[in-house]
Design a protein around this motif. Structure first.
Motif, PDB file in Angstrom:
ATOM      1  N   VAL A 180       0.850  -1.189   0.000  1.00  0.00           N
ATOM      2  CA  VAL A 180       0.000   0.000   0.000  1.00  0.00           C
ATOM      3  C   VAL A 180       0.880   1.232   0.000  1.00  0.00           C
ATOM      4  O   VAL A 180       1.620   1.477   0.959  1.00  0.00           O
ATOM      5  CB  VAL A 180      -0.943   0.012   1.213  1.00  0.00           C
ATOM      6  CG1 VAL A 180      -1.816   1.270   1.182  1.00  0.00           C
ATOM      7  CG2 VAL A 180      -1.810  -1.247   1.235  1.00  0.00           C
ATOM      8  N   GLU A 181       0.793   2.010  -1.087  1.00  0.00           N
ATOM      9  CA  GLU A 181       1.594   3.227  -1.207  1.00  0.00           C
ATOM     10  C   GLU A 181       0.822   4.421  -0.663  1.00  0.00           C
ATOM     11  O   GLU A 181      -0.407   4.449  -0.681  1.00  0.00           O
ATOM     12  CB  GLU A 181       1.970   3.524  -2.664  1.00  0.00           C
ATOM     13  CG  GLU A 181       2.745   2.454  -3.376  1.00  0.00           C
ATOM     14  CD  GLU A 181       1.908   1.732  -4.382  1.00  0.00           C
ATOM     15  OE1 GLU A 181       2.456   1.248  -5.391  1.00  0.00           O
ATOM     16  OE2 GLU A 181       0.686   1.649  -4.167  1.00  0.00           O
ATOM     17  N   SER A 182       1.589   5.413  -0.255  1.00  0.00           N
ATOM     18  CA  SER A 182       1.010   6.700   0.144  1.00  0.00           C
ATOM     19  C   SER A 182       2.072   7.773  -0.007  1.00  0.00           C
ATOM     20  O   SER A 182       3.259   7.453  -0.176  1.00  0.00           O
ATOM     21  CB  SER A 182       0.504   6.654   1.589  1.00  0.00           C
ATOM     22  OG  SER A 182       1.565   6.357   2.468  1.00  0.00           O
ATOM     23  N   GLY A 183       1.647   9.022   0.021  1.00  0.00           N
ATOM     24  CA  GLY A 183       2.592  10.123   0.043  1.00  0.00           C
ATOM     25  C   GLY A 183       2.729  10.910  -1.240  1.00  0.00           C
ATOM     26  O   GLY A 183       3.483  11.883  -1.290  1.00  0.00           O
ATOM     27  N   CYS A 193       5.604   2.796   1.355  1.00  0.00           N
ATOM     28  CA  CYS A 193       5.001   1.546   0.877  1.00  0.00           C
ATOM     29  C   CYS A 193       4.973   0.574   2.046  1.00  0.00           C
ATOM     30  O   CYS A 193       6.024   0.110   2.493  1.00  0.00           O
ATOM     31  CB  CYS A 193       5.811   0.977  -0.279  1.00  0.00           C
ATOM     32  SG  CYS A 193       5.285  -0.664  -0.812  1.00  0.00           S
ATOM     33  N   ALA A 194       3.795   0.289   2.535  1.00  0.00           N
ATOM     34  CA  ALA A 194       3.624  -0.628   3.657  1.00  0.00           C
ATOM     35  C   ALA A 194       3.355  -2.028   3.125  1.00  0.00           C
ATOM     36  O   ALA A 194       2.432  -2.226   2.323  1.00  0.00           O
ATOM     37  CB  ALA A 194       2.469  -0.174   4.539  1.00  0.00           C
ATOM     38  N   THR A 203       7.397 -12.809   4.214  1.00  0.00           N
ATOM     39  CA  THR A 203       8.593 -12.615   5.030  1.00  0.00           C
ATOM     40  C   THR A 203       9.389 -11.463   4.451  1.00  0.00           C
ATOM     41  O   THR A 203      10.063 -11.595   3.443  1.00  0.00           O
ATOM     42  CB  THR A 203       9.454 -13.891   5.040  1.00  0.00           C
ATOM     43  OG1 THR A 203       8.656 -14.957   5.512  1.00  0.00           O
ATOM     44  CG2 THR A 203      10.670 -13.702   5.941  1.00  0.00           C
ATOM     45  N   TYR A 204       9.279 -10.312   5.089  1.00  0.00           N
ATOM     46  CA  TYR A 204       9.781  -9.071   4.507  1.00  0.00           C
ATOM     47  C   TYR A 204      11.262  -9.137   4.165  1.00  0.00           C
ATOM     48  O   TYR A 204      11.684  -8.641   3.137  1.00  0.00           O
ATOM     49  CB  TYR A 204       9.491  -7.905   5.450  1.00  0.00           C
ATOM     50  CG  TYR A 204      10.019  -6.598   4.942  1.00  0.00           C
ATOM     51  CD1 TYR A 204      11.198  -6.064   5.439  1.00  0.00           C
ATOM     52  CD2 TYR A 204       9.358  -5.908   3.932  1.00  0.00           C
ATOM     53  CE1 TYR A 204      11.697  -4.881   4.953  1.00  0.00           C
ATOM     54  CE2 TYR A 204       9.850  -4.724   3.433  1.00  0.00           C
ATOM     55  CZ  TYR A 204      11.026  -4.211   3.949  1.00  0.00           C
ATOM     56  OH  TYR A 204      11.531  -3.038   3.456  1.00  0.00           O
ATOM     57  N   ALA A 261      11.070  -2.981  10.999  1.00  0.00           N
ATOM     58  CA  ALA A 261      10.082  -3.216  12.060  1.00  0.00           C
ATOM     59  C   ALA A 261       8.682  -2.853  11.580  1.00  0.00           C
ATOM     60  O   ALA A 261       7.698  -3.512  11.932  1.00  0.00           O
ATOM     61  CB  ALA A 261      10.445  -2.418  13.299  1.00  0.00           C
ATOM     62  N   LYS A 262       8.591  -1.822  10.764  1.00  0.00           N
ATOM     63  CA  LYS A 262       7.287  -1.384  10.251  1.00  0.00           C
ATOM     64  C   LYS A 262       6.973  -2.023   8.899  1.00  0.00           C
ATOM     65  O   LYS A 262       5.894  -1.790   8.353  1.00  0.00           O
ATOM     66  CB  LYS A 262       7.261   0.142  10.102  1.00  0.00           C
ATOM     67  CG  LYS A 262       7.353   0.887  11.418  1.00  0.00           C
ATOM     68  CD  LYS A 262       7.261   2.398  11.203  1.00  0.00           C
ATOM     69  CE  LYS A 262       7.317   3.148  12.517  1.00  0.00           C
ATOM     70  NZ  LYS A 262       7.244   4.616  12.321  1.00  0.00           N
ATOM     71  N   ARG A 263       7.926  -2.790   8.359  1.00  0.00           N
ATOM     72  CA  ARG A 263       7.750  -3.421   7.050  1.00  0.00           C
ATOM     73  C   ARG A 263       7.354  -2.368   6.015  1.00  0.00           C
ATOM     74  O   ARG A 263       6.432  -2.556   5.216  1.00  0.00           O
ATOM     75  CB  ARG A 263       6.716  -4.539   7.129  1.00  0.00           C
ATOM     76  CG  ARG A 263       7.079  -5.618   8.135  1.00  0.00           C
ATOM     77  CD  ARG A 263       5.887  -6.492   8.470  1.00  0.00           C
ATOM     78  NE  ARG A 263       5.420  -7.240   7.316  1.00  0.00           N
ATOM     79  CZ  ARG A 263       5.868  -8.436   6.979  1.00  0.00           C
ATOM     80  NH1 ARG A 263       6.815  -9.017   7.686  1.00  0.00           N
ATOM     81  NH2 ARG A 263       5.373  -9.070   5.933  1.00  0.00           N
TER      82      ARG A 263
END
Length: 130
Positions: free
Chosen positions: A5-8, A22-23, A28-29, A75-77
């Protein structure tokens, strides 16, 4: 289920800055190559930056070197694209993409074509006015 999911995105004047995010979820990141691509109307999609999640090694297209910075927060992927000194030619839809099971040296050299990224976000528009 992998989700990106993109933003900004947004509109700025030339010389301005934006930060895209991008979340990522559903995989497995630290085993993937995360890329930022862009596509302007009538033009081919191009990779502007990539980062190997495992060691943070990066790739930049020549057109954005020195102006864009890709980074990650494991940590926030989340993967970020800091864009400074924006130019009108940076105007495009920007997409985040992920390739699982990537090799670090291939990710950080821009080796993978867009067709080799299996997961894509919905895109976020960046418009730079002169």
């Amino acid at each position: 289920q992998v989700q990106l999911v993109e933003s900004g995105g947004g509109s700025v004047q030339a010389g301005g800055s934006l930060r895209l995010s991008c979340a990522a979820s559903g995989y497995t990141y630290n085993s993937g190559c995360m890329g930022w691509f862009r596509q302007a109307p009538g033009k081919k999609r191009e990779e502007v930056a990539a980062i190997y999640a495992g060691d943070g090694s990066t790739y930049y297209a020549d057109s954005v070197k020195g102006r864009f910075t890709i980074s990650q927060d494991n940590a926030k992927r989340t993967v970020y694209l800091q864009m400074n000194n924006l130019k009108p030619e940076d105007t495009a839809m920007y997409y985040c993409a992920a390739r699982m099971g990537a090799l670090a040296n291939r990710c950080s050299s821009g080796y993978y074509a867009d067709s080799q990224f299996g997961y894509w976000g919905q895109g976020t528009q960046v418009t730079v006015s002169s």
